[in-house]
Design an enzyme around this catalytic site. Structure first.
Site: not given
Ligand code: MTE
Ligand code: HPA
Ligand code: MOS
Length: 776
Positions: A328, A729
């Site tokens: 990620r 997030e």
């Protein structure tokens, strides 16, 4: 913008305006949260005879276990028994990826300071903790690798390197009119959830009921079943709520739940494991810290022509989720910028420290930091405003391919940045700040406007699935259950709103119930910000199934076309007839219609090939932009945030009040990560900052005095639940604007020079950067 002002326009794709979805409804537990009556695991009334646990940890960071002397521990007052790895009947591993490298209790060796070696079971928590101190663990110690640099020098890795490649970065770099090399250190972060790790295991006849504060009940169930050598069906994990998790309970709640279950199995009594704050900080993983080294090329306008970056992270002693976290980081090494030629490499270093884990953003924030620094570097070296360099590098028409081969088709950053530039009065404040700095020798102001583009979906594709279970009772009340877990983010109220909407009933008719592996099986963790997206869809599907049966029943009974039947205001409209919801339920019940259903959802359109490192890992992107102003005292290195303007994209909000909370909280958590929160390990691998006395999270007084948050108005272009977007997030990364603003303030001391500021920008780090900048 106030919450009232952001009330959403109805979704164009539904005929009638939603009544519950889109309203700024309070968190379902808001009153209980503030009254102290919300029940967390440690508040559950303990069953008769509950025993309490404490672990004995490794006295050094690395070595072979020679001898464990537990005589004094066993003899201590209140101790019932003391357990070691040899007492585990089945598999001694809590690895989330079946790597076999996460022993629940250490066997032959220890790999980080404080690693759990033995377990004390005692009458009280105090007795267990006192006894645990009496263990003597003899270790043949070895020199630990503590930092990324140590591990790189020793070529110590938990996983192989991984590379994204697009274009020809070497050729492009050689041909670039301007070139730059840079390096940046990015610190880790402790989760500091208010409720620490905790579990209560209650043994049954031949089953085990485990209450845990976990984001991943299904994984705990599997790990406990393997450890006890029993079928998964004999273990039930239940979670009502967590007092914060932030990724720290995605995998690392498992060990403590497993230890409680082990002790419960062996003693036959309920057992509770609750970590003390210092132990929690020393024994559980954190955000990965990174070192980024890059070479880049750019043209005279500041457009990036090539980016070659190595991101090396401290994974700690085991794999845990480090593969997907580093992936990620790579997926976000472009942030919102088009990189025509790029090589993005991650190095996943093995160190003799606690195994680092998921933390809000999941590697994404660290990946973005490098490219954001590069953009500042370019601006400084060309004498441009960093905002102009940012704008010139955004994805756009003909410039829409990411380094991993996904096209950016939903990009709204250019218009968001334009809007924020205007509403924050960026240009006028830029000049005012320049004038201020010219006349202020010691206080320097800085300003930065940075974007966020965050990919929504688990990059581990199979995790993009969710389940729900809905029962409707004859009084019209609805029992709602699903695989998502509540950690304060407001997932439960959003899903309840969606179900109330589907049945056309008031929100208070929907009863929210604890997450349980016994009700919805084989669930994914509540993570990757996908909880509301996926769980709402699954719950709506369950409700729609029941509603479909009711419509078929009513259509037949009242000889009405199904299209003429709708659910609204606690009633069912059947042609011209208006029947109370509960009355139709009773009629359906008498006709023997099932009023219970499961629901399931899988995210569509995903197609990621990890072997080729190309494809579409994300369903869509969530966007945001923040403009932050800071003032830095160049004599002390102290810093204050004076004003923050945020424009954030949540699509059509399911609940603007919850979303505003996520944006504000996420932003502040990001600012904490990049400014005041600092993890310090000594050379022996001991975490020195293991309590709030030395580890500083932001507090109420760190809220910007001028804080203006607005939701961007626009639907998700993909077909998500009511066209909303994930919010959990992405806002954390808006905090990068504060870090960039600090660098901007320091830059005013030596225009044209590059600011060697590392994260976190503590006063020490700021002073260090100032000294380096003004000396050479
Ligand atoms: N908000 C609160 N209050 N507490 C938390 O622990 N965790 C964050 C975010 N917001 C968290 C939070 C993280 S790391 C994630 S992945 C998402 O919430 C998960 O919830 P969601 O998928 O329902 O948004
Ligand atoms: N995000 C969060 N948690 C995860 C992911 C992810 O992409 N993949 C596996 N666990
Ligand atoms: Mo969040 S880091 O995906 O739990």
């Amino acid at each position: 913008m106030s919450v009232a002002e952001v009330a959403q326009a109805p979704d164009v794709t539904t005929e009638a305006a939603p009544r519950t979805v889109g309203l700024a409804t309070p968190h379902d537990s808001a009153v209980r949260h503030v009254c102290g009556s919300a029940v967390y695991v440690d508040d559950i009334r303990e069953p008769e005879g509950t025993l309490h646990l404490a672990v004995g940890g490794a006295p050094v960071a690395r070595g072979r276990i020679i001898k464990i002397d537990l005589g004094a521990v066993r003899a201590a007052p209140g101790v019932v028994c003391v357990l070691t790895a040899t007492d585990i009947p089945g598999c001694n591993d809590a690895s989330p990826v079946n790597a076999g490298d996460d022993p629940i209790l250490a066997t032959d060796s220890v790999e980080f300071h404080h690693q759990a070696v033995f377990l004390v079971v005692a009458q009280t928590r105090d007795a267990a903790r006192r006894a645990a101190k009496l263990g003597k663990i003899e270790i043949e110690a070895d020199r630990p690798l503590v930092s990324v640099d140590d591990a790189l020098a020793a070529q110590s890795y938990v996983l192989p390197d991984y590379t994204f490649l697009t274009g020809e970065p070497d050729t492009a770099l050689a041909a670039s009119p301007h070139r730059i090399n840079g390096s940046l250190r990015i610190g880790g972060q402790e989760h500091f959830y208010l409720e620490g790790q905790v579990a209560l295991a209650v043994p049954g006849e031949d089953e085990m009921l485990v209450y845990s504060s976990t984001q991943h009940p299904s994984e705990l169930q599997a790990i406990i079943a393997h450890m006890l050598n029993v079928p998964a069906a004999a273990v039930t994990v239940e979670v009502r709520r967590m007092g914060g998790a932030f990724g720290g309970k995605e995998t690392q709640a498992a060990q403590w739940a497993a230890l409680a279950s082990l002790a419960a199995r062996i003693t036959g009594r309920p057992c509770k494991m609750r970590l003390d704050r210092d132990d929690d900080m020393a024994m559980t993983g954190k955000r990965h810290d990174f070192r980024a080294d890059y070479a880049a090329g750019f043209d005279a306008d500041g457009r990036i022509t090539a980016f070659d970056v190595i991101l090396a992270s401290r994974c700690g002693y085991s794999a845990d989720l480090s593969a997907s976290i580093n992936d990620r980081a790579m997926f976000h090494a472009d942030n919102g910028y088009y990189l025509p030629a790029a090589r993005i490499v991650t190095k996943r270093t093995k160190t003799h420290t606690v195994s680092n884990t998921a933390f809000r953003g999941f590697g994404g924030p660290q990946g973005m930091m490098a490219v954001e620094r590069l953009v500042d570097d370019i601006a400084w070296s060309l004498g441009l405003d960093p905002l102009d360099v940012r704008k010139r590098n955004l994805y756009g028409e003909g410039r829409d391919l990411t380094p991993y081969g996904m096209r950016v088709t939903d990009n709204i950053l250019p218009e968001m940045i334009e809007a924020l530039e205007r509403t924050s009065d960026y240009r006028a404040r830029r000049s005012a700040i320049a004038a201020f700095n010219a006349n202020s020798p010691y206080l320097k102001r800085g300003l930065a406007l940075t974007p966020v583009k965050f990919g929504i979906s688990f990059t581990t594709t199979h995790l993009n699935q969710a389940g729900a279970l809905v029962h409707v009772y004859l009084d019209g009340s609805v029992h709602l259950n699903h695989g998502g877990t509540e950690m304060g983010q407001g997932l439960f109220v959003k899903v309840a709103q969606v179900v109330a909407e589907e049945f056309g009933i008031d929100l208070d008719r929907v009863k929210i119930t604890p997450t349980s592996t016994g009700k919805v099986p084989n669930t994914s963790p509540t993570a990757a910000s996908s909880g509301a997206d996926m769980t709402s869809m699954a719950a709506r599907a369950a409700a729609a199934t029941i509603k479909g049966r009711l419509i078929a029943f009513a259509a037949e009974k009242y000889a009405t076309a199904p299209e003429l039947i709708s659910f609204r205001d606690n009633h069912v409209l059947i042609g011209n007839r208006r029947t109370p919801f509960a009355q139709l339920l009773r009629e359906a019940y008498l006709a023997r219609i099932s009023l219970s259903s499961t629901g399931f959802y899988r995210t569509p359109a995903l197609n990621w090939d990890p072997g080729k490192a190309k494809g579409r890992p994300f369903f869509y992107f969530a966007y945001g932009a923040a403009c932050s102003e800071v003032v830095v005292d160049i004599l002390t290195g102290e810093m204050k945030v004076s004003r923050v303007d945020i424009l954030h994209d949540v699509g059509r909000s399911l609940n603007p009040a919850i979303d505003m909370g996520q944006i504000e909280g996420g932003f502040i958590q990001g600012v904490g990560w990049l400014t005041c929160e600092e993890l310090v390990y000594d050379k022996a691998g001991r975490l020195l900052t293991h309590a709030p006395s030395t580890y500083k999270i932001p507090c109420a007084s760190d809220m910007p005095p001028d804080f203006r948050v607005a939701l961007f108005d626009g639907p998700n272009r993909e077909d998500t639940i009511y066209r909303s977007k994930a919010v959990g997030e992405p806002p954390l990364m808006l905090g990068i604007s504060v870090f960039a603003a600090i660098a901007d303030a320091i830059h005013s001391l030596a225009p044209g020079k590059r600011v060697p500021l590392d994260a976190p920008a503590t006063p020490e780090s700021i002073l260090h950067a100032i000294h380096q900048l003004t000396q050479d």
